[in-house]
Every structure is written in structure tokens, then in C-alpha cells.
Design a protein around this motif. Structure first.
Motif, PDB file in Angstrom:
ATOM      1  N   LYS A  52      72.789 -39.995-102.183  1.00  0.00           N
ATOM      2  CA  LYS A  52      73.694 -38.861-101.986  1.00  0.00           C
ATOM      3  C   LYS A  52      72.913 -37.547-101.924  1.00  0.00           C
ATOM      4  N   GLU A  53      73.633 -36.452-101.618  1.00  0.00           N
ATOM      5  CA  GLU A  53      73.028 -35.122-101.551  1.00  0.00           C
ATOM      6  C   GLU A  53      73.651 -34.201-102.605  1.00  0.00           C
ATOM      7  N   VAL A  54      72.858 -33.249-103.084  1.00  0.00           N
ATOM      8  CA  VAL A  54      73.352 -32.218-103.986  1.00  0.00           C
ATOM      9  C   VAL A  54      72.890 -30.867-103.450  1.00  0.00           C
ATOM     10  N   LYS A  86      68.364 -34.483-101.023  1.00  0.00           N
ATOM     11  CA  LYS A  86      68.841 -35.857-100.883  1.00  0.00           C
ATOM     12  C   LYS A  86      68.105 -36.745-101.873  1.00  0.00           C
ATOM     13  N   GLY A  87      68.893 -37.499-102.643  1.00  0.00           N
ATOM     14  CA  GLY A  87      68.298 -38.405-103.618  1.00  0.00           C
ATOM     15  C   GLY A  87      67.860 -39.697-102.976  1.00  0.00           C
ATOM     16  N   SER A  88      66.636 -39.710-102.503  1.00  0.00           N
ATOM     17  CA  SER A  88      66.148 -40.888-101.779  1.00  0.00           C
ATOM     18  C   SER A  88      65.469 -41.903-102.685  1.00  0.00           C
ATOM     19  N   GLN A  89      65.049 -41.502-103.893  1.00  0.00           N
ATOM     20  CA  GLN A  89      64.466 -42.442-104.832  1.00  0.00           C
ATOM     21  C   GLN A  89      64.756 -41.995-106.262  1.00  0.00           C
ATOM     22  N   LEU A  90      64.813 -42.956-107.193  1.00  0.00           N
ATOM     23  CA  LEU A  90      65.116 -42.645-108.579  1.00  0.00           C
ATOM     24  C   LEU A  90      63.987 -41.853-109.221  1.00  0.00           C
ATOM     25  N   VAL A 112      65.810 -31.786-110.581  1.00  0.00           N
ATOM     26  CA  VAL A 112      66.830 -32.667-110.004  1.00  0.00           C
ATOM     27  C   VAL A 112      66.531 -34.090-110.474  1.00  0.00           C
ATOM     28  N   THR A 113      67.520 -34.718-111.086  1.00  0.00           N
ATOM     29  CA  THR A 113      67.378 -36.095-111.555  1.00  0.00           C
ATOM     30  C   THR A 113      68.207 -37.005-110.647  1.00  0.00           C
ATOM     31  N   VAL A 114      67.562 -37.995-110.062  1.00  0.00           N
ATOM     32  CA  VAL A 114      68.232 -38.966-109.195  1.00  0.00           C
ATOM     33  C   VAL A 114      68.494 -40.225-110.019  1.00  0.00           C
ATOM     34  N   VAL A 115      69.760 -40.631-110.101  1.00  0.00           N
ATOM     35  CA  VAL A 115      70.156 -41.768-110.934  1.00  0.00           C
ATOM     36  C   VAL A 115      70.872 -42.809-110.090  1.00  0.00           C
ATOM     37  N   ASP A 116      70.949 -44.031-110.632  1.00  0.00           N
ATOM     38  CA  ASP A 116      71.630 -45.080-109.863  1.00  0.00           C
ATOM     39  C   ASP A 116      73.120 -45.113-110.118  1.00  0.00           C
ATOM     40  N   ARG A 117      73.564 -44.532-111.250  1.00  0.00           N
ATOM     41  CA  ARG A 117      74.988 -44.418-111.555  1.00  0.00           C
ATOM     42  C   ARG A 117      75.250 -43.003-112.044  1.00  0.00           C
ATOM     43  N   TYR A 144      80.194 -34.236-110.083  1.00  0.00           N
ATOM     44  CA  TYR A 144      79.886 -35.626-109.760  1.00  0.00           C
ATOM     45  C   TYR A 144      81.135 -36.427-109.409  1.00  0.00           C
ATOM     46  N   THR A 145      81.963 -35.844-108.581  1.00  0.00           N
ATOM     47  CA  THR A 145      83.123 -36.565-108.076  1.00  0.00           C
ATOM     48  C   THR A 145      82.876 -36.989-106.629  1.00  0.00           C
ATOM     49  N   ASP A 146      83.592 -37.988-106.190  1.00  0.00           N
ATOM     50  CA  ASP A 146      83.470 -38.460-104.812  1.00  0.00           C
ATOM     51  C   ASP A 146      84.827 -38.989-104.355  1.00  0.00           C
ATOM     52  N   GLU A 147      84.831 -39.711-103.236  1.00  0.00           N
ATOM     53  CA  GLU A 147      86.094 -40.180-102.676  1.00  0.00           C
ATOM     54  C   GLU A 147      86.783 -41.212-103.566  1.00  0.00           C
ATOM     55  N   SER A 148      86.047 -41.800-104.509  1.00  0.00           N
ATOM     56  CA  SER A 148      86.665 -42.798-105.399  1.00  0.00           C
ATOM     57  C   SER A 148      87.298 -42.168-106.646  1.00  0.00           C
TER      58      SER A 148
END
Length: 571
Positions: A52-54, A86-90, A112-117, A144-148
Motif C-alpha cells: 500500500k501507499e502512505v 509505497k511499502g514495497s518491503q517489510l 515509515v514502518t512497513v508491516v504485513d498487518r 489505517y482504514t481501507d475498503e474493508s
């Protein structure tokens, strides 16, 4: 290039001397300040789910001809105020934003911290305010909201809504709790919001006589004094009235033509006469009126009290102590205003007073002290009296404003006109005279204290974690709220590492003052003009700053009694 460097040098010099520069032949002025910026994350830290992107955003101020650059691992990745990372890697990544302008350069770093969840996070305040019988729209403020993402609002044990916005309404004064649950595919967050329901604000005018005001006293006719041959500037305190209001003044029922501002300079002409003066504010569809009686007293000096061999150089009588809420305010439901006053009087009676005698609580909390003699203005520009606090250098001050009064009517009590002592900040932008704060009595002892000021700003005074069981509210005040008035010096509070509250140059209690002491010649009228007092009999100190930290709690002036410096030197 040489010309550009010369222009930059001129701009920097003009900033450091605090001046203005003429920018054209019409003498238009431009204020040059330091460039700066802040990020859309208060902490300077961001999180993003992998893939995702921030948006990293910088809000820039006071920059002349700015150039921007975002750098990651030394490489420029964007040249605008927004960078989509763009979070391309953790992992953890560091990005620098640099601002270069003609008047200076600034560079800061974010993480910026890229996480898997990445579960949602609710960022709403835990407190809110609504008015009795009126709808209050509450919008879910989340990260940290999205379409879900789904929303669930609960009230009184029932689910009452599934939208991001919930409309709340209650008729009665109380504190109500609404719960919000926000869920996405990675988890959930829950927040309880306490909603304080209060009556809708109505336009109010009243004259300040130096003391607190209860709801039952708002329509009282106050009395002020003025010796024959002198003048007094009248200016009411206003609530829910804008700065665009037009005022009508009447003296004994006669309209004063041409007097349409909030200040009215009145000179009584008949000794012993009481003048009834009314003022009406007209603010579009709003109106409010207040009345004050001005008594023309005998000439200044008639009631002057000479020193005696037994006179104390310390102001040894406490007339009143009304604190604002705060972590060191420990007056219980069973105590009275007299108990509060005696907490200071006992210290004075036992020979204390030269070190601080009371914590005044948050903004507006005050005490009134009386000398057993009149303290003269020496007429030489020297300090006449002193009041000390306990500041910790320039970085931690809790500044209080000093007010003075003469016993103009000679009755021995402070029911005369009060005059502020100007300090280094008087008249500067952001400093508010005739400021007023309405503190609402909590419905339970451990609730945060709600207040609203006379500009309509609402705030909560939160309990300090290190003093959770202290009184916090002067419970001897039994009505729905009480109003404190005075001058607001603004908020100097900062939480960058250590919590700090910087002091001012001179003129305040609990402050590193240079020069030391207070001068009667600095007494001013409500419009800032000199009061020209020859002496004083009474002194009032009130907390004059806002600010609250997690560790230190609220900014609260701590003050000694007033000390007659010349009499002390003779003892």
C-alpha cells in the motif's frame, strides 16, 4: 548569484532585528520570519501495510521562494510538499524532507514502518461537548482504514449506527459515554468518548470587579469607584459576542453620542454621586446589556494609610482565595470558601508569606491580599513591592498577572476598581485582556473538568496521572459553573522531549523577571492607558497561562504574598 546572496543576507538581517521591510513605493510592509514546516503525523512516524501507499505531507510556513525535496537513502524521490511512499518491503525506513528558502533552510526526518498487518487506529479525543437538546455530529477520526473497514457506534448498551458519522442528542446536563468500534481485515480498535452536555451559550455582558462570578450573579449590578478629578475606563467582559459588535453607552439614562466601542472613558464630576452606567452590545441578531454603578469618591489620598511601627511589610490579610481546577486543589465537598481563604491566612498569621503560599490552579485561579498600610509609588521608577514564585529558570515558569487596587471608598475591603500591572507582553498579539473562562462543575469527582472561554473555545482539564486522587475542583463552589476573569498570556507550553513552559521578559509572578519586583506606575486602565495611581492597598494575582502536560500537569501559578520592599528595607 551574487545578487541573490545579497538579497538573502538582507532578509536574514531584517528577521533577526524583528523589523519590517518596505516592498514597494507605497510603503507596503512584509513581515519576514523563519521558514518552518510540520508533518501530517504529529509524531513524525508513519505506518503502511505492505503493498500500500502512505502520503507524507509537509505544511510549510514563512518560506520565501521555497524549494522542496524528499530524500530516501540520500536520493531525491520527490520535489513537492507531498510524497507517496509505497511499502514495497517489510521494515523501517527513514525519509528526509528539506526546505530551502531565501530566508533559511530546514530539514527534518520521518520514520515509515512497513508491516504485513495493519489494524485501524481511532484518533478521536476521548472527550466531546454537546449542547442540551441540539444534535452533535460525531465523525469517526481513524487511521489505517481501507475498503474493508466497518464502523459500529454503541450507546446505552445498544448498537446505534454503522456509518462513519453518528448524530448524538440529549436534553439533560450530564456526561454520556458513546463507544466506537472500527474494524478492518487486519483487526479492530475501540474508543470510548465521554460527551459533556451543557446548555447552549447565550450572549452575556458583565463588569469585572476582580472576583469570580456564579450563574446567579450574572445580572447583578456591580459597583466601581473613581476619585473626583480622575477617570475610569469601563469595559465589560463578553461571552458569545463577536469582535464586530457595536456598543451603546448610557449615563443615568442619557445616550453617550459617539461612544460605540467596548471601552468607555468616564470622568465623574460630582463627589459623592453614584452614576448608573449601562452598555448594550448589538452583534447582528444578538444583544446583551450590563449595568455598573460608578461612585465618585473623595480625592485620591483621602483614605491613604500611613505606616506604623507595627506595620508588616508582608501583605498579611487574605481577603479571598478562589482557585481554578488543578492537581493541587484539595478542597472537598464539605469545605467552604472560608476554608480556602484560611488556608492562606493561617500561613500569613504564622509569619509565612515570603515564599509561595498557594498554588492557584489553572488559568484564572486567584487570591486577593491586603496590606495593613498603603504602599506608595516611589515616583523614581524603582520597584515598590515584590511577589515571588518558584520558577525553574526560563524553561519552566507558570506566569501570573498582578492586579492592584486602592481603598478609594475607605471601607477597608477590596470592593474598589482594579487595575492590571502591565508586563512585557501587554499589548502584543495573542495576549487577551478581559478574557474569561467558565469552569463547569463535574458531575462526579474523578471526571475531567470542562471549560469554555468567552471566544467559544471548549477544552478539558485532564487529571494528572501522578496526582489522580487530588481534589482537582474547588467543590465548595456548588453552582453549575463559575467564571474567572483576567488577562490571558497565551500558551507557551511545549512537549518536545522535556515539557517546558518558557517565561517572559518582565512583569509577572512565578517568572524569571528582569528587572525584579513590581512598580505601581505600571498600573493600567482597561484600554491600556496609565492609571496614574499614587499608592495601592490591595493586590491580586491570577494564573495567566494555558497549558497542560502529561508529567507536570496544568500550568498553575505558585505565588508568595506581596512584600513592601521599602518597608522591608527599614525592618
Amino acid at each position: 548569484m551574487r545578487k541573490k546572496n545579497q538579497i538573502r543576507l538582507v532578509l536574514l538581517v531584517m528577521f533577526f532585528i524583528g523589523g519590517f521591510t518596505a516592498c514597494d513605493d507605497d510603503d507596503e510592509k512584509v513581515l519576514v520570519g523563519n521558514p518552518d514546516f510540520s508533518f501530517n503525523s504529529e509524531t513524525g512516524e508513519y505506518k503502511v501495510k505492505i503493498g500500500k501507499e502512505v502520503a507524507l505531507k509537509a505544511s510549510v510556513t514563512d518560506a520565501v521562494n521555497p524549494v522542496y525535496s524528499w530524500k530516501q537513502e540520500g536520493v531525491i524521490v520527490a520535489n513537492d510538499t507531498v510524497y507517496l511512499f509505497k511499502g514495497s518491503q517489510l521494515g523501517e525506513f527513514f525519509v528526509n524532507f528539506r526546505l530551502d528558502a531565501d530566508n533559511g533552510s530546514v530539514e527534518k526526518q520521518v520514520k515509515v514502518t512497513v508491516v504485513d498487518r495493519l489494524a485501524p487506529s481511532i484518533t478521536m479525543s476521548a472527550s466531546a461537548v454537546a449542547y442540551c437538546g441540539l444534535e452533535k455530529e460525531m465523525a469517526a477520526m481513524t487511521d489505517y482504514t481501507d475498503e474493508s473497514t466497518t464502523f459500529e457506534w454503541s450507546y446505552n448498551g445498544k448498537v446505534v449506527g454503522h456509518d462513519s458519522i453518528y448524530v448524538f442528542k440529549e436534553d439533560d446536563i450530564n456526561v454520556y459515554t458513546v463507544a466506537l468500534k472500527v474494524t478492518n481485515e487486519d483487526g479492530a480498535d475501540v474508543k470510548n468518548i465521554n460527551i459533556s452536555v451543557i446548555p447552549e451559550e447565550k450572549p452575556i455582558l458583565f463588569f469585572d470587579n476582580g472576583r469570580y462570578v456564579l450563574p446567579s450573579q450574572l445580572n447583578d449590578v456591580r459597583t466601581m469607584t473613581c476619585p473626583i478629578g480622575k477617570n475610569v475606563v469601563l469595559a465589560p467582559v463578553k461571552f458569545s459576542i463577536s469582535d464586530l459588535a457595536v456598543y451603546e453607552w448610557k449615563v443615568d439614562g442619557v445616550v453617550q453620542e459617539g461612544e460605540t466601542s467596548i471601552c468607555y472613558n468616564f470622568t465623574p464630576s460630582v463627589e459623592g454621586k453614584t452614576y448608573e452606567i449601562t452598555v448594550t452590545a448589538n452583534d447582528k441578531e444578538k444583544t446583551a446589556m450590563a449595568t455598573v454603578n460608578v461612585v465618585c469618591e473623595a480625592p485620591e489620598g483621602t483614605h491613604f494609610r500611613e505606616t506604623k511601627a507595627t506595620s508588616s511589610y508582608i501583605s498579611n490579610t487574605c481577603y479571598e482565595f478562589i482557585p481554578a481546577p488543578g492537581q493541587f486543589i484539595r478542597f472537598t465537598q464539605n469545605q467552604t470558601a472560608e476554608d480556602a481563604r484560611m488556608s492562606i491566612q493561617k500561613t500569613l498569621d504564622s509569619g509565612g508569606g515570603e515564599s509561595w503560599i498557594a498554588s492557584l490552579g489553572a488559568w484564572g485561579g486567584y487570591f486577593i491580599l491586603q496590606f495593613d498600610h498603603s504602599v506608595k509609588d516611589d515616583g523614581k521608577g524603582e520597584a515598590d513591592f515584590d511577589i515571588v514564585g518558584n520558577p525553574l529558570g526560563k524553561h519552566w515558569c507558570e506566569c501570573g498577572v498582578v492586579w492592584v487596587s486602592q481603598d478609594e471608598n475607605g471601607n477597608g475591603i477590596p470592593d474598589d476598581t482594579w487595575y492590571e500591572l502591565k508586563g512585557s507582553e501587554t499589548g502584543k498579539p495573542g495576549i487577551t485582556q478581559r478574557y474569561a473562562l467558565k469552569y463547569f462543575r463535574p458531575t462526579a469527582e474523578k471526571q475531567d473538568v470542562l471549560s469554555i472561554d468567552n471566544d467559544g473555545n471548549l477544552r478539558f482539564l485532564a487529571r494528572n496521572a501522578y496526582h489522580p486522587d487530588s481534589g482537582y475542583f474547588p467543590w465548595f463552589l456548588k453552582e453549575e459553573y463559575y467564571i474567572l476573569t483576567g488577562t490571558c498570556l497565551g500558551n507557551q507550553f511545549k512537549t518536545e522531549g522535556l515539557e517546558t513552559n518558557w517565561g517572559f521578559d518582565w512583569g509577572y509572578v512565578d517568572n524569571i523577571n528582569e528587572p525584579t519586583g513590581f512598580r505601581i506606575e505600571n498600573a493600567i486602565q482597561q484600554d491600556g492607558s496609565p492609571a496614574n495611581l499614587k499608592y495601592i492597598d490591595f493586590v491580586k494575582v491570577h494564573t495567566a497561562q494555558m497549558g497542560q502536560g502529561a508529567a507536570v500537569g496544568e500550568v498553575s501559578t505558585e505565588s508568595s504574598a506581596a512584600i513592601d520592599l521599602r518597608l522591608k528595607a527599614k525592618k
